[in-house]
Write an enzyme that holds these catalytic residues in place. Structure first.
Site, PDB file in Angstrom:
ATOM      1  N   GLU B  60      30.052  -2.769  42.173  1.00 18.52           N
ATOM      2  CA  GLU B  60      29.723  -2.452  41.359  1.00 18.52           C
ATOM      3  C   GLU B  60      28.396  -3.272  40.915  1.00 18.52           C
ATOM      4  O   GLU B  60      26.938  -3.409  40.872  1.00 18.52           O
ATOM      5  CB  GLU B  60      29.849  -2.602  40.288  1.00 18.52           C
ATOM      6  CG  GLU B  60      30.808  -0.878  40.388  1.00 18.52           C
ATOM      7  CD  GLU B  60      31.965  -0.829  41.168  1.00 18.52           C
ATOM      8  OE1 GLU B  60      32.362  -2.413  41.534  1.00 18.52           O
ATOM      9  OE2 GLU B  60      32.977   0.029  41.459  1.00 18.52           O
ATOM     10  N   HIS B 129      42.347   2.188  32.939  1.00 17.72           N
ATOM     11  CA  HIS B 129      40.742   3.357  33.074  1.00 17.72           C
ATOM     12  C   HIS B 129      40.889   4.463  32.182  1.00 17.72           C
ATOM     13  O   HIS B 129      40.452   5.984  31.824  1.00 17.72           O
ATOM     14  CB  HIS B 129      41.391   4.304  34.536  1.00 17.72           C
ATOM     15  CG  HIS B 129      41.541   3.841  35.366  1.00 17.72           C
ATOM     16  ND1 HIS B 129      41.893   3.219  36.348  1.00 17.72           N
ATOM     17  CD2 HIS B 129      41.005   4.834  37.288  1.00 17.72           C
ATOM     18  CE1 HIS B 129      41.448   3.207  37.689  1.00 17.72           C
ATOM     19  NE2 HIS B 129      40.953   3.716  37.423  1.00 17.72           N
TER      20      HIS B 129
END
Lengths: 332, 327
Positions: B60, B129
């Protein structure tokens, strides 16, 4: 662009080019000395990382580029900006934080930018400029041009995740990028040997099946030749290269840091200065009859004048207007 | 007018903007061959090819940085994060590079880039998450932050974000991808920085965005039916720049306010909105402003605990009863 010089003899037809390289190194040296003085006088604030000792790397490498190639650097980037063609006036004014600086006083020593010359920073997070340069490389492929992007970074960057991620993607996508590691042996006060499991930076290229070069970073002609090969590889084969240039900084990490002490000895520093890149080229040109003392004197005086003019210009440049505080946060 | 999903509305926006401008490209994990982890990019690889729909490794930080670098030299990247949870690995490039480049270059180098992907909790995905990051990015000058609640807004705002010359953080809702709504076939865009009244009301203003808009609308129905309270539902749509005038206009009418958000309470979006309200509408307030937020804990896995941690219509009703002194 110069033809490669042989180890023993320089090409007399390239004398102007060699003298140009010498002049650029000298300009950086004198500029940085003046910046150091101005810092001591409180005219330059914040962190100021001087490039003294490493001049051969920026000068040799950037001489291998075209004007339409992209250049990215870290926070020790005054030299790279000057070599790329930023005027010493504009660079010094930025160090002074004045409105005539390249970033109008908002960037400072660590954030020099010159969009017209495709000098794209001036980035002060270790390793942060690597993906940016790869992004320029991506854009080159996207537009299908034959430009090249070069990224200068210190050896401390190679332990950052961005180094690994970026080199992997650059190799995977065959991006035309030259990753030039300026290994000056110390990340601030930590020797590479105390920070890395593998001491030869160039060896990391094999993890990405990437071409590598290792070069004496105190020898401007060697740096130029090595970068020239890497640039060609990028331009013609669309292949990235990792270059390790072994160099040395004479000053502390920044002006706020000691020149030697806990992490390196005065003796080591003095020994390294025997490899001075400017003296080395000057002696070589003199020995081969491509430079005489009076030519060097003229060059030195011109450079001195240029730097003093830059200092006077920066001193007289106004501070930014107060309302500049809120401009350029967003592009409207 | 066709009724389509939020997912397809985003897909249409991507497709239309990539058709319109050859400098726009999409990059991220699984956006191409896999058709998108949440299928937002479905069909784009087939239409535009792998030059413009770029699958990345799981990296990322550096693919975000590659996007910023491409924007520095004039392309208009759309960087998809599979979820905003993973974008924490990239926040150095979002904040230190994208947000600051224009300013620290003295205006020389704009960064026209969109960072997008789903945020917020889904169902039982547990602590790593299930996070809403609006407040993190909205804190940063140089970024714009958008969080649409409906298919119509998602499409119109994404198109505008792609055309904007600044870095835009575009937070989609993982639980919103399947919701349906009317989206016209003809071209439209929605300006950034404009809130919208999703339901007119006169007794209380409920300020919300993204997933909590549906929560607030449900609460409004219940308030009307059970207590005869008329709630105005104000969807911020864009978090930064914040549409303070629309908030104040509503407050002048209702004099009471509840702010609902999915994120954590401390330094949350609601805290900023309250600050604006107490300065700009102090004399119009008849009660303290209350906030309904995600619980101030890492998200638990257990479904009952998770439910308890999220804003829901009952919590909004409770808060509205307090600010209207029914409780």
């Amino acid at each position: 662009m110069a033809q490669p010089a042989t180890a023993s003899h320089l090409d007399a037809a390239q004398a102007d080019f060699y003298r140009h390289l010498l002049r650029q190194m000298l300009l950086i040296r004198r500029f940085e000395e003046k910046a150091g003085e101005a810092y001591a006088q409180g005219k330059i604030g914040g962190f100021c990382h001087l490039y003294i000792g490493q001049e051969a790397v920026a000068v040799g490498a950037i001489a291998a580029l075209r004007d339409d190639d992209y250049v990215f650097a870290g926070y020790r980037e005054h030299g790279h900006a000057l070599v790329r063609g930023m005027s010493p006036r504009v660079a010094m004014a930025e160090l002074f934080g004045r409105s005539d600086g390249c970033s109008r006083g908002k960037g400072g020593s660590m954030h020099l930018f010159d969009a017209d010359r495709l000098f794209l920073g001036g980035h002060a997070i270790v390793g942060g400029s690597l993906p940016l340069a790869a992004g320029a490389g991506f854009a080159i492929r996207y537009r299908d041009t034959d430009q090249v992007a070069i990224c200068f970074f210190g050896e401390a960057s190679v332990n950052i995740g961005a180094f690994h991620e970026t080199l992997n993607m650059a190799a995977l996508w065959e991006l035309p990028v030259v990753f030039l590691c300026e290994n000056n042996r110390y990340g601030m006060g930590t020797a590479l040997e105390r920070a890395a499991a593998v001491w030869d930076v160039y060896r990391r290229a094999c993890s990405y099946d990437m071409a590598e070069e290792t070069v004496d970073g105190m020898d401007v002609l060697a740096v130029h030749e090595s970068t020239r090969r890497a640039v060609l590889r990028a331009r013609e084969d669309k292949a990235p290269t990792l270059i390790e240039a072994r160099t040395y900084r004479y000053m502390g990490h920044s002006m706020a840091d000691p020149i030697h002490g806990h992490y390196r000895t005065k003796e080591e520093l003095e020994e390294q200065k025997q490899q001075d890149p400017i003296e080395k080229l000057r002696m070589r040109l003199t020995d081969e009859g491509l430079l005489d003392d009076s030519q060097f004197e003229v060059m030195a005086q011109q450079v001195q004048g240029e730097v003093e003019d830059a200092l006077a210009f920066a001193d007289q440049s106004p501070n930014p207007e107060p309302d500049e505080l809120y401009t350029e946060v967003y592009r409207s | 007018m066709p009724t389509i999903t939020y997912r397809d509305a985003l897909n249409q926006a991507l497709r239309e903007e990539m058709e319109r401008d050859p400098d726009v490209f999409l990059m991220g994990e699984e956006v191409g061959v896999y058709q998108g982890a949440y299928k937002v990019s479905r069909g784009l690889l087939e239409r535009f090819g792998e030059r413009r729909v770029v699958d990345t490794p799981i990296a990322e930080l550096s693919f975000a940085g590659i996007g910023v670098g491409a924007a520095m030299v004039g392309l208009r990247p759309i960087i998809e994060f599979m979820t905003w949870n993973f974008a924490l690995l990239a926040i150095d490039q979002v904040v230190n590079s994208a947000a600051k480049m224009l300013y620290m270059s003295g205006g020389q180098i704009p960064i026209p880039i969109v960072f997008r992907g789903p945020g917020g909790a889904a169902l039982q995905l547990a602590a790593q998450h299930s996070q809403a990051f609006e407040a993190w990015y909205a804190h940063v000058p140089g970024l714009k932050v958008v969080a649409p609640a409906t298919p119509y807004d998602a499409k119109g705002l994404l198109k505008t974000a792609i055309r904007d010359d600044n870095p835009v953080v575009f937070l989609e809702g993982e639980m919103l991808y399947n919701i349906k709504g009317e989206v016209p076939e003809e071209e439209y865009t929605i300006p950034l920085g404009e809130a919208e009244v999703k339901r007119e009301g006169s007794d209380v203003t409920v300020i919300c965005h993204s997933k909590t808009v549906a929560v607030a609308l449900k609460a409004a129905q219940q308030l009307e039916a059970d207590f005869g309270i008329s709630a105005e539902i104000l969807d911020l749509r864009t978090i930064r720049p914040l549409d303070v005038p629309t908030i104040v206009r509503s407050l002048r009418k209702t004099n009471r306010c509840v702010i609902v958000e999915e994120g954590w309470p401390f330094c949350g979006i609601g805290a900023q909105v309250v600050d604006e309200i107490q300065r700009e509408a102090f004399d119009h307030l008849d009660a303290p402003v209350l906030r309904v937020t995600g619980a101030d804990v890492p998200m638990p896995y257990n479904k009952y605990l998770e439910r308890a941690a999220k804003p829901d219509p009952a919590k909004v009703v409770e808060a509205v009863k307090k600010v209207t002194y029914l409780d």
